[in-house]
Design an enzyme around this catalytic site. Structure first.
Site, PDB file in Angstrom:
ATOM      1  N   SER A 120     105.201 -13.943  23.503  1.00  0.00           N
ATOM      2  CA  SER A 120     104.562 -13.291  22.304  1.00  0.00           C
ATOM      3  C   SER A 120     104.989 -11.948  22.235  1.00  0.00           C
ATOM      4  CB  SER A 120     102.785 -13.209  22.713  1.00  0.00           C
ATOM      5  OG  SER A 120     102.555 -12.307  23.603  1.00  0.00           O
ATOM      6  N   LYS A 121     104.675 -11.137  21.107  1.00  0.00           N
ATOM      7  CA  LYS A 121     105.060  -9.888  20.812  1.00  0.00           C
ATOM      8  C   LYS A 121     104.519  -8.952  21.825  1.00  0.00           C
ATOM      9  CE  LYS A 121     105.226 -10.853  15.823  1.00  0.00           C
ATOM     10  NZ  LYS A 121     104.936 -10.548  14.314  1.00  0.00           N
ATOM     11  N   ARG A 122     103.444  -9.361  22.540  1.00  0.00           N
ATOM     12  CA  ARG A 122     102.989  -8.525  23.555  1.00  0.00           C
ATOM     13  C   ARG A 122     103.460  -8.502  24.748  1.00  0.00           C
ATOM     14  NH1 ARG A 122      96.295  -9.714  22.071  1.00  0.00           N
ATOM     15  NH2 ARG A 122      96.594  -9.119  19.760  1.00  0.00           N
ATOM     16  N   LYS A 123     104.277  -9.396  25.101  1.00  0.00           N
ATOM     17  CA  LYS A 123     104.812  -9.575  26.466  1.00  0.00           C
ATOM     18  C   LYS A 123     106.480  -9.587  26.319  1.00  0.00           C
ATOM     19  CE  LYS A 123     101.226 -12.435  28.781  1.00  0.00           C
ATOM     20  NZ  LYS A 123     100.941 -13.423  29.348  1.00  0.00           N
TER      21      LYS A 123
END
Length: 519
Positions: free
Chosen positions: A258-261
């Site tokens: 994901s964009k957060r990881k």
């Protein structure tokens, strides 16, 4: 799996940020199927969530697809028979279809306020109910609805989940038979919001129908919504397309990508110097399993490509088969990306047209790193350099570091000093003797008046007598135990490095392995 000729597919991202790897893989699969079967694919921007829309996202999506070489047939900047290709510009169409659902008794107006809805949900939860709404507004008469609308009360339009026509259970082209997931859906899902925009569910169904989409390829995260979308097709009396949900991509540690990881945007891969064919190859092979070809006497398995098999876009079009995709989630291994990029770079260097392009990119990288006015750059043959380094380079972005000895003698000197430890006088003398030998030979060659060309450089190479000479010359140029191809070392070392090489006051004696690997 039979896919009819001339399928129509779509890639429909929401412009909430940069295009990420999962989105690029979805676009790639749509592209491959459309090209393989003589069809079309559409770029449609699903921008109905106004709060999350990022103004620059559409341009990023388009540039990312352009970088990848995935040219869509219809969409923003291209046009087509079903425009506009922005959902925010198709609001009248959605109102038409949602009003049709209301008229047919499959949807209704809901005037409940957010605070009232919260109280309802809390009450239902306390009673142990899985319902999320008590259908209060379903019981409103037409007169009551008209009065509330005249009074300016805000409303949404909900699907009446008690009026769904009978239909068959869903079948997915990747996951096979799947259960209807109605229990995971909210009670009477909202189809049209109070701000005049549709929800994803209504807009997606309406657009796929109006654009003639025959196959919907999208991420696994939308699989729970499949039942609702099929319900909407049934309520509207429309034929549904075939659906294929693509399993999620995972990080190396098995967590959801994901964009957060980590940085998974396509832009970051462009900036890091990964080649577009490499990234597409890497993504296409993720989850590509063996496929079955049905025959009367049973099923045959056709082996999948290896996880690092080099396939360009044309080869992917020929070989890709949707039925070969596994429903298992797949880890994107960065090591495989490195292996593939090296292979693709070697293949490109061996192709004259692509070598021309790479040489220009290489020069731009060197100019960016060492300054476009650096006089040494004009003396470099970048095609020749790439051919010399093709077995060594893993990425074009490595080139400025490989050529550092030509431009940054201060760095070489600092490395020499940093690695200068205790050593014997014999090693220092050997280093000085070898360096002097080649400097004298270079000066004599130039003093003779002969052209300083390939022939002259080869004569300098021919004076080598011992295996350790190449290792010592590499140390002289770079200050490091690096591998440097002989033709690079002599051709450009003669021009840029040996006269400036610092005295070796210390360091390791070249090992037997170093010398033998160079000899």
């Amino acid at each position: 799996m039979h896919i009819p000729k001339s399928p129509v597919l779509r890639f429909a991202p929401s412009p909430t940020g940069s295009l990420h790897l999962g989105g690029l893989r979805t676009a790639l699969y749509n592209y491959l199927i459309s090209k393989k079967y003589g069809g079309k694919w559409i770029l449609r921007i699903e921008d109905t969530d106004t709060l999350r829309t990022v103004p620059s996202a559409v341009e990023n999506i388009r540039k990312s697809l352009e970088w990848a070489g995935l040219e869509y047939d219809y969409g923003p900047g291209v046009g087509g028979p079903h425009g506009s290709y922005f959902q925010s510009e198709r609001l009248d169409l959605y109102r038409h279809y949602v009003n049709r659902l209301v008229e047919n008794g499959h949807a209704y107006h809901c005037f409940c306020t957010p605070s009232h809805l919260k109280d309802v949900r809390d009450g239902l939860s306390k009673r142990g109910s899985n319902a999320t709404y008590d259908k209060t507004c379903l019981r409103l008469s037409e007169e009551e609805v008209a009065r509330k609308k005249r009074a300016g009360e805000k409303f949404v339009i909900r699907l009446n989940d008690e009026s769904i026509p009978a239909r068959s259970s869903p079948t997915d082209l990747v996951f096979g038979s799947v259960k209807d997931a109605h229990s995971s859906l909210p009670t009477d899902p909202i189809l049209h919001k109070s701000d005049g925009f549709p929800t994803y569910h209504l807009a997606s169904v309406v657009d796929d129908h109006s654009m003639g989409i025959t196959h919907v390829l999208r991420g696994e995260e939308w699989l729970p919504s499949l039942a609702l979308h099929l319900d909407l097709y049934a309520c509207l009396g429309l034929a549904a397309p075939r659906f294929a949900h693509l399993p999620l991509l995972l990080n190396a540690d098995g967590s959801k990508m994901s964009k957060r990881k980590g940085d998974v945007s396509v832009t970051s891969f462009v900036e890091k110097g990964w080649m577009a064919p490499t990234v597409l190859n890497w993504l296409a092979l993720a989850g590509w399993g063996s496929r079955h070809t049905g025959k009367k006497d049973g099923k045959e398995k056709k082996a999948a490509p290896t996880s690092t098999e080099v396939l360009d876009l044309n080869e992917l079009i020929k070989q890709f088969d949707l039925s070969a995709l596994t429903p298992r989630r797949t880890i994107l291994d960065p090591k495989k990306l490195e292996v593939l990029n090296k292979k693709h770079l070697q293949r490109a260097i061996e192709s004259e047209p692509e070598l021309e392009i790479l040489a220009k990119k290489a020069q731009a990288l060197i100019e960016e790193r060492y300054g476009s006015t650096n006089s040494k750059i004009a003396e470099l043959d970048f095609k020749d350099i790439l051919l010399s380094l093709k077995e060594r380079l893993g990425s074009l972005n490595e080139l400025p570091f490989s050529l550092e000895f030509m431009f940054n003698q201060d760095e070489v000197l600092s490395v020499h000093k940093a690695t200068a430890t205790i050593d014997t006088a014999i090693n220092s003398k050997r280093y000085a003797d070898v360096l002097s030998k080649y400097i004298v030979a270079i000066e004599e060659s130039k003093a003779s008046g002969s052209a300083w060309d390939e022939s002259a450089i080869r004569k300098i190479e021919d004076i080598r007598e011992e295996r350790d000479e190449l290792v010592l010359l590499r140390r002289a140029l770079t200050g490091k135990k690096v591998r440097l191809e002989e033709d690079m070392m002599f051709k450009y070392g003669c021009a840029f490095g040996y006269h400036d090489a610092p005295p070796w006051t210390g360091g390791d004696t070249p090992t037997v392995d170093e010398c033998s690997s160079m000899g």
